[in-house]
Design an enzyme around this catalytic site. Structure first.
Site, PDB file in Angstrom:
ATOM      1  N   GLN A 102       0.846  -1.202   0.000  1.00 25.18           N
ATOM      2  CA  GLN A 102       0.000   0.000   0.000  1.00 25.18           C
ATOM      3  C   GLN A 102       0.880   1.250   0.000  1.00 25.18           C
ATOM      4  OE1 GLN A 102      -3.532  -0.587   2.920  1.00 25.18           O
ATOM      5  NE2 GLN A 102      -1.892  -1.900   3.637  1.00 25.18           N
ATOM      6  N   HIS A 120      -1.390   1.293  -4.398  1.00 25.47           N
ATOM      7  CA  HIS A 120      -1.808   2.700  -4.294  1.00 25.47           C
ATOM      8  C   HIS A 120      -0.901   3.623  -5.091  1.00 25.47           C
ATOM      9  CE1 HIS A 120      -3.831   1.517  -0.239  1.00 25.47           C
ATOM     10  NE2 HIS A 120      -4.551   1.159  -1.287  1.00 25.47           N
ATOM     11  N   CYS A 128      -0.760  13.774 -15.990  1.00 26.91           N
ATOM     12  CA  CYS A 128      -1.770  14.816 -16.234  1.00 26.91           C
ATOM     13  C   CYS A 128      -3.169  14.233 -16.050  1.00 26.91           C
ATOM     14  CB  CYS A 128      -1.624  15.348 -17.671  1.00 26.91           C
ATOM     15  SG  CYS A 128      -2.903  16.539 -18.088  1.00 26.91           S
ATOM     16  N   CYS A 131      -4.721  14.534 -19.997  1.00 27.84           N
ATOM     17  CA  CYS A 131      -4.208  13.796 -21.175  1.00 27.84           C
ATOM     18  C   CYS A 131      -3.340  12.610 -20.775  1.00 27.84           C
ATOM     19  CB  CYS A 131      -3.418  14.750 -22.073  1.00 27.84           C
ATOM     20  SG  CYS A 131      -1.816  15.193 -21.372  1.00 27.84           S
ATOM     21  N   CYS A 151      -1.811  20.942 -21.941  1.00 25.61           N
ATOM     22  CA  CYS A 151      -3.095  20.529 -22.553  1.00 25.61           C
ATOM     23  C   CYS A 151      -4.271  21.177 -21.835  1.00 25.61           C
ATOM     24  CB  CYS A 151      -3.221  19.010 -22.504  1.00 25.61           C
ATOM     25  SG  CYS A 151      -3.709  18.392 -20.871  1.00 25.61           S
ATOM     26  N   GLY A 188       2.785  -4.636   8.865  1.00 25.85           N
ATOM     27  CA  GLY A 188       2.856  -3.182   9.040  1.00 25.85           C
ATOM     28  C   GLY A 188       1.679  -2.418   8.486  1.00 25.85           C
ATOM     29  N   THR A 189       0.476  -2.996   8.602  1.00 24.94           N
ATOM     30  CA  THR A 189      -0.713  -2.246   8.183  1.00 24.94           C
ATOM     31  C   THR A 189      -1.799  -2.347   9.240  1.00 24.94           C
ATOM     32  OG1 THR A 189      -2.385  -1.937   6.446  1.00 24.94           O
ATOM     33  CG2 THR A 189      -1.654  -4.208   6.854  1.00 24.94           C
ATOM     34  N   SER A 190      -2.507  -1.227   9.409  1.00 22.23           N
ATOM     35  CA  SER A 190      -3.607  -1.210  10.388  1.00 22.23           C
ATOM     36  C   SER A 190      -4.836  -1.909   9.811  1.00 22.23           C
ATOM     37  CB  SER A 190      -3.962   0.245  10.733  1.00 22.23           C
ATOM     38  OG  SER A 190      -4.317   0.931   9.535  1.00 22.23           O
ATOM     39  N   ALA A 231       8.643  -5.125  12.230  1.00 19.89           N
ATOM     40  CA  ALA A 231       8.926  -5.984  11.059  1.00 19.89           C
ATOM     41  C   ALA A 231      10.416  -6.188  10.841  1.00 19.89           C
ATOM     42  CB  ALA A 231       8.295  -5.332   9.820  1.00 19.89           C
TER      43      ALA A 231
END
Ligand code: BV8
Length: 244
Positions: A102, A120, A128, A131, A151, A188-190, A231
């Site tokens: 993530q 992510h 852009c 474009c 553009c 290491g993720t909630s 970790a």
């Protein structure tokens, strides 16, 4: 860290043909990067969920780029830690190993992981919003006078914001890897952010799920084993126990 649990997870790792690893910002904590919510979810009194959104960018693109430019510079100065290197080693040791992150800090790639599913996006490029033209981000990110694209569109970070879909090819690859894994490592993720968090426990009732995190998370009740440890300590210890 409980030694019996370490032995149990190491045995699963040694026997696994297919391993799926899902990481979050906690794996970069020991590289000195603040976790996503560890800063109280704020940056200069702005909620991170507000800044990391199309609405936040539309409202104040320069503010959002100031936040990402600051993070890009911090990422560049950071070094991968022992946890990132351990996962790069696992990629070479396990018959079928898939890493989905993530994080947007590119530290897995810099640690040598060859195939990283960046759920992510990353802070390596801007694109852009009209474009889709891309440009690499310098160490300091994007100069604010380069936000307006010729553009008529605006250059935005190549990041998946809240309310936006994940890149379909990346998401499909992660779903498949989670569904076919013998062992799922959640590091290491909630486990608050979806759909990424679903990969840990909702795609494969057969897999043995092990969580590596010093704290309880939203899925701690649903995993098969928990290594309550940072970790950068747990992953090297796990590899040592599994493969000697
Ligand atoms: C979408 C890029 C829909 C930005 C990020 C249910 C289903 C689907 C969607 C939703 C849903 N409910 C709500 C939603 C909407 C939303 C969501 O999940 N909101 C949350 C807040 C409830 N999801 C979305 O908007 C997603 N899009 O669903 O689209 C859709 C469908 C069809 C069509 C159109 C739209 C998009 C989400 C992506 C958002 N972008 N990042 C940026 O980085 O700037 S998410 C952001 O959170 C980061 O990527 C971060 O990595 C991620 C998760 O946070 P964590 O990594 O877990 O970080 P956190 O601080 O929370 O936790 C750190 C952990 O580490 C802690 O547990 C800590 O204990 C641990 N730790 C600390 N030190 C260590 C450690 N662990 C190990 N070792 C250590 N040393």
């Amino acid at each position: 860290m409980n030694d019996a649990t370490l032995a149990q997870v190491a045995a699963r790792l040694r026997d696994a043909q297919a391993v799926f690893a899902l990481t979050g910002s906690g794996i970069s904590a020991e590289s000195g990067l603040p976790t996503f919510r560890g800063v109280g979810g704020l940056w200069h009194n702005h909620r991170v969920e507000e800044l990391a959104s199309p609405e936040g960018f539309a409202r104040d693109p320069a503010l959002v780029w100031n936040w990402y430019n600051e993070r890009a510079a911090v990422h560049r100065r950071a070094q991968p830690n022992a946890a990132h290197h351990a996962l790069a080693q696992l990629e070479a040791r396990v018959p079928h190993f898939t890493l989905a992150t993530q994080n947007v800090d590119s530290l897995h790639r810099r640690a040598g992981s060859q195939h990283v599913l960046e759920l992510h996006g990353s802070l390596r490029e801007a694109r852009c919003d009209r474009c889709a033209a891309r440009r690499a981000l310098a160490d300091e990110g994007l100069p604010l006078d380069a936000i307006a694209h010729e553009c008529g569109g605006r250059m935005r970070p190549d990041i998946v914001w809240f309310g936006e879909s994940l890149p379909l090819d990346v998401w499909r690859a992660a779903e498949l890897a989670a569904a076919h894994a013998d062992l799922i490592l959640v590091i290491g993720t909630s486990a608050i952010v979806y759909p990424a968090a679903a990969l840990a426990t909702q795609y494969n009732p057969r897999a043995f799920v092990a969580e590596i995190n010093p704290e309880d998370t939203a899925i701690s009740e649903r995993v098969d084993a928990t290594l309550r440890s940072p970790a950068a300590q747990a992953l090297p210890a796990l590899i040592e126990r599994a493969f000697g």
